[in-house]
Design a protein around this motif. Sequence first.
Motif, PDB file in Angstrom:
ATOM      1  N   THR A 132      12.857   7.893  15.712  1.00  0.00           N
ATOM      2  CA  THR A 132      13.076   6.083  16.558  1.00  0.00           C
ATOM      3  C   THR A 132      14.130   6.460  17.295  1.00  0.00           C
ATOM      4  OG1 THR A 132      13.721   5.824  14.007  1.00  0.00           O
ATOM      5  CG2 THR A 132      13.854   4.396  15.465  1.00  0.00           C
ATOM      6  N   LEU A 133      14.555   6.958  17.147  1.00  0.00           N
ATOM      7  CA  LEU A 133      16.093   6.544  19.327  1.00  0.00           C
ATOM      8  C   LEU A 133      14.486   7.686  19.919  1.00  0.00           C
ATOM      9  CD1 LEU A 133      18.985   9.206  18.040  1.00  0.00           C
ATOM     10  CD2 LEU A 133      18.468   6.757  18.666  1.00  0.00           C
TER      11      LEU A 133
ATOM     12  N   ALA B 259      10.396  -0.156  14.959  1.00  0.00           N
ATOM     13  CA  ALA B 259       8.558   0.064  14.819  1.00  0.00           C
ATOM     14  C   ALA B 259       8.316  -1.862  15.457  1.00  0.00           C
ATOM     15  CB  ALA B 259       8.625  -0.093  13.558  1.00  0.00           C
ATOM     16  N   TYR B 260       8.447  -2.725  14.713  1.00  0.00           N
ATOM     17  CA  TYR B 260       8.273  -4.120  15.200  1.00  0.00           C
ATOM     18  C   TYR B 260       7.749  -4.163  16.620  1.00  0.00           C
ATOM     19  CZ  TYR B 260       9.671  -5.456  11.038  1.00  0.00           C
ATOM     20  OH  TYR B 260       9.389  -6.087   9.614  1.00  0.00           O
ATOM     21  N   ALA B 261       8.606  -3.682  17.750  1.00  0.00           N
ATOM     22  CA  ALA B 261       8.550  -3.630  19.292  1.00  0.00           C
ATOM     23  C   ALA B 261       7.451  -2.402  19.729  1.00  0.00           C
ATOM     24  CB  ALA B 261       9.965  -3.334  20.074  1.00  0.00           C
ATOM     25  N   ARG B 262       7.518  -1.200  19.157  1.00  0.00           N
ATOM     26  CA  ARG B 262       6.629  -0.645  19.428  1.00  0.00           C
ATOM     27  C   ARG B 262       4.938  -1.262  18.730  1.00  0.00           C
ATOM     28  NH1 ARG B 262       3.630   1.031  21.812  1.00  0.00           N
ATOM     29  NH2 ARG B 262       3.170   3.534  22.185  1.00  0.00           N
ATOM     30  N   ILE B 263       5.224  -1.712  18.328  1.00  0.00           N
ATOM     31  CA  ILE B 263       3.845  -2.090  17.916  1.00  0.00           C
ATOM     32  C   ILE B 263       3.263  -3.599  18.447  1.00  0.00           C
ATOM     33  CG2 ILE B 263       2.319  -3.194  16.073  1.00  0.00           C
ATOM     34  CD1 ILE B 263       4.186  -1.995  13.769  1.00  0.00           C
ATOM     35  N   ARG B 264       4.910  -3.938  19.403  1.00  0.00           N
ATOM     36  CA  ARG B 264       4.220  -5.718  20.290  1.00  0.00           C
ATOM     37  C   ARG B 264       3.669  -4.997  21.451  1.00  0.00           C
ATOM     38  NH1 ARG B 264       2.775  -8.980  22.318  1.00  0.00           N
ATOM     39  NH2 ARG B 264       3.283 -10.822  22.617  1.00  0.00           N
ATOM     40  N   PHE B 265       5.070  -4.046  21.995  1.00  0.00           N
ATOM     41  CA  PHE B 265       4.241  -3.637  23.218  1.00  0.00           C
ATOM     42  C   PHE B 265       3.197  -3.054  23.960  1.00  0.00           C
ATOM     43  CE2 PHE B 265       8.663  -3.643  23.867  1.00  0.00           C
ATOM     44  CZ  PHE B 265       8.556  -3.467  26.031  1.00  0.00           C
TER      45      PHE B 265
ATOM     46  N   THR C 170       2.432   1.470  12.779  1.00  0.00           N
ATOM     47  CA  THR C 170       2.045   0.968  11.747  1.00  0.00           C
ATOM     48  C   THR C 170       2.039   1.130  10.591  1.00  0.00           C
ATOM     49  OG1 THR C 170       0.136   1.512  13.032  1.00  0.00           O
ATOM     50  CG2 THR C 170       0.992  -0.596  13.687  1.00  0.00           C
ATOM     51  N   HIS C 171       1.779   2.593  10.341  1.00  0.00           N
ATOM     52  CA  HIS C 171       1.907   3.497   9.074  1.00  0.00           C
ATOM     53  C   HIS C 171       3.078   3.438   8.910  1.00  0.00           C
ATOM     54  CE1 HIS C 171       1.785   6.231   6.220  1.00  0.00           C
ATOM     55  NE2 HIS C 171       0.710   6.189   5.580  1.00  0.00           N
ATOM     56  N   PHE C 172       4.346   2.775   9.179  1.00  0.00           N
ATOM     57  CA  PHE C 172       5.383   3.219   9.033  1.00  0.00           C
ATOM     58  C   PHE C 172       6.450   1.624   7.812  1.00  0.00           C
ATOM     59  CE2 PHE C 172       9.907   1.451   9.712  1.00  0.00           C
ATOM     60  CZ  PHE C 172      10.563   2.560   8.562  1.00  0.00           C
TER      61      PHE C 172
ATOM     62  N   ALA D  77       3.624  -0.422   7.040  1.00  0.00           N
ATOM     63  CA  ALA D  77       2.868  -0.668   5.942  1.00  0.00           C
ATOM     64  C   ALA D  77       3.167  -0.158   4.731  1.00  0.00           C
ATOM     65  CB  ALA D  77       1.220  -0.221   6.149  1.00  0.00           C
ATOM     66  N   THR D  78       4.279   1.207   4.982  1.00  0.00           N
ATOM     67  CA  THR D  78       4.531   1.784   4.020  1.00  0.00           C
ATOM     68  C   THR D  78       5.285   0.898   3.201  1.00  0.00           C
ATOM     69  OG1 THR D  78       3.774   4.105   4.714  1.00  0.00           O
ATOM     70  CG2 THR D  78       6.406   3.669   3.233  1.00  0.00           C
ATOM     71  N   GLN D  79       6.836   0.486   4.148  1.00  0.00           N
ATOM     72  CA  GLN D  79       8.018  -0.144   3.646  1.00  0.00           C
ATOM     73  C   GLN D  79       7.545  -1.952   2.960  1.00  0.00           C
ATOM     74  OE1 GLN D  79      11.202   0.622   4.953  1.00  0.00           O
ATOM     75  NE2 GLN D  79      10.171   2.348   4.896  1.00  0.00           N
ATOM     76  N   LEU D  80       6.132  -2.535   3.470  1.00  0.00           N
ATOM     77  CA  LEU D  80       5.955  -3.144   3.075  1.00  0.00           C
ATOM     78  C   LEU D  80       5.134  -3.374   1.702  1.00  0.00           C
ATOM     79  CD1 LEU D  80       3.298  -4.808   5.809  1.00  0.00           C
ATOM     80  CD2 LEU D  80       5.673  -5.471   4.828  1.00  0.00           C
ATOM     81  N   LEU D  81       4.425  -2.224   1.236  1.00  0.00           N
ATOM     82  CA  LEU D  81       3.342  -1.751  -0.265  1.00  0.00           C
ATOM     83  C   LEU D  81       4.968  -1.472  -1.201  1.00  0.00           C
ATOM     84  CD1 LEU D  81       0.411   1.008   1.011  1.00  0.00           C
ATOM     85  CD2 LEU D  81       0.647  -2.025  -0.409  1.00  0.00           C
ATOM     86  N   GLU D  82       6.004  -0.652  -0.174  1.00  0.00           N
ATOM     87  CA  GLU D  82       7.419   0.014  -1.275  1.00  0.00           C
ATOM     88  C   GLU D  82       7.917  -1.774  -1.530  1.00  0.00           C
ATOM     89  OE1 GLU D  82       9.425   2.264   0.911  1.00  0.00           O
ATOM     90  OE2 GLU D  82       7.947   4.130   0.756  1.00  0.00           O
ATOM     91  N   ASN D  83       7.642  -2.624  -1.263  1.00  0.00           N
ATOM     92  CA  ASN D  83       8.656  -3.745  -0.877  1.00  0.00           C
ATOM     93  C   ASN D  83       7.745  -4.748  -1.480  1.00  0.00           C
ATOM     94  OD1 ASN D  83      11.400  -3.526  -0.442  1.00  0.00           O
ATOM     95  ND2 ASN D  83      10.516  -1.826   1.204  1.00  0.00           N
ATOM     96  N   SER D  84       5.927  -4.398  -2.155  1.00  0.00           N
ATOM     97  CA  SER D  84       4.890  -5.949  -2.594  1.00  0.00           C
ATOM     98  C   SER D  84       5.348  -6.358  -3.776  1.00  0.00           C
ATOM     99  CB  SER D  84       3.952  -5.013  -2.952  1.00  0.00           C
ATOM    100  OG  SER D  84       3.529  -3.675  -3.715  1.00  0.00           O
TER     101      SER D  84
END
Length: 358
Positions: free
Chosen positions: A196-197, A272-278, A325-327, A329-336
Amino acid sequence: MSEMKDMIVDVVERMLKEKVDKELVDTVEQGHWAPELWDLFKENGMTAVAITEENGGAGGDIEDLLNIVRLTGKYAAPIPFAETTFANYLLEFTSLQVIEDLATYMLCPNQAFTLENGKLTGEAMQVPWARHTKHLVTLAHSTEGTHLVEIDLSQAEIKLSTNLASEPRDTVIVNHAKVSQISAVLSYDKIHAITTLNTAFQLALMTGAVDKINDLTVQYTKEREQFGRPIHRFQLVQQHIVHLAGETAIALAAFNNVTEALQTNSQNSEVAYARIRFEEIIQAVTTIAHQVHAAIGTTHEHSLHQFTRRLWSWRDEGVSTSYWTHFVATQLLENSGDSLWGYLTSFSASSPLLKVEG
């Protein structure tokens, strides 16, 4: 940023404006070194920012450091500032001793380096600035797990190479090299925090380059005339400039959200959001800039390519967008289940996908 942080940024920007120009970047791209620029950064204590005073650093925090890294990206500063400071940040992060000399790092995928009896063996490609640095900080894999290690690069064979931007990206080969420092076994969470860093540092560089490309393009539309008037007076060009300004604003907002999240230790989702949007930002910014500049933007005489080539290169280095994006997606599935709405709305106030600051 605080008044002190603003002061640090102002000092660094003045240094870079005065010392870095197209000719210096060209010289380093041809294989030379810029000792005066590096010495200036070191003498002014910039390489020690975000390292605690107890470990010989200058204090400050990660926001200070990332804003300096952003400026080195904005001016294409041809020195391994981001690499050296990140290497030292990792050493302190894993309770190892920071180093004063030039350093670089490589977070090796697929177990590139193996560690046995305090000796490091392996080969890593695309190591930034290895030819000019004295130390390598990297991940190494032993029978116990994954460690962070530091070695003296005088023990390594270095094969010279470059990336698309002609920045040094060398191959480092070691065979039973003595390890100077080794961390305890790193947990999955700690390895993810290091990843992440690393992505945050890359985002800082890319944000600076996006900002500079926007400045160059706006300036060019005011200087270039066609049919008796500056081209920024034409509606189609104005549309391009508005789109470019919007993408630049999103990049800056995403970067600010990342630095804020790092300060509060809630960085995973923002990075994650920033890297995807970039991915979209880089495609849009480089396309628009070269369309507006037309042929002159691709010539060696113009400086635009120095920044667009760096954006393309930095985008392809380090952890890819697919990892993040996998990260997500995994977060969304765990909180689905019932918690999904709470998960989504907990980030809505600060997400770079939704928030643009003027």
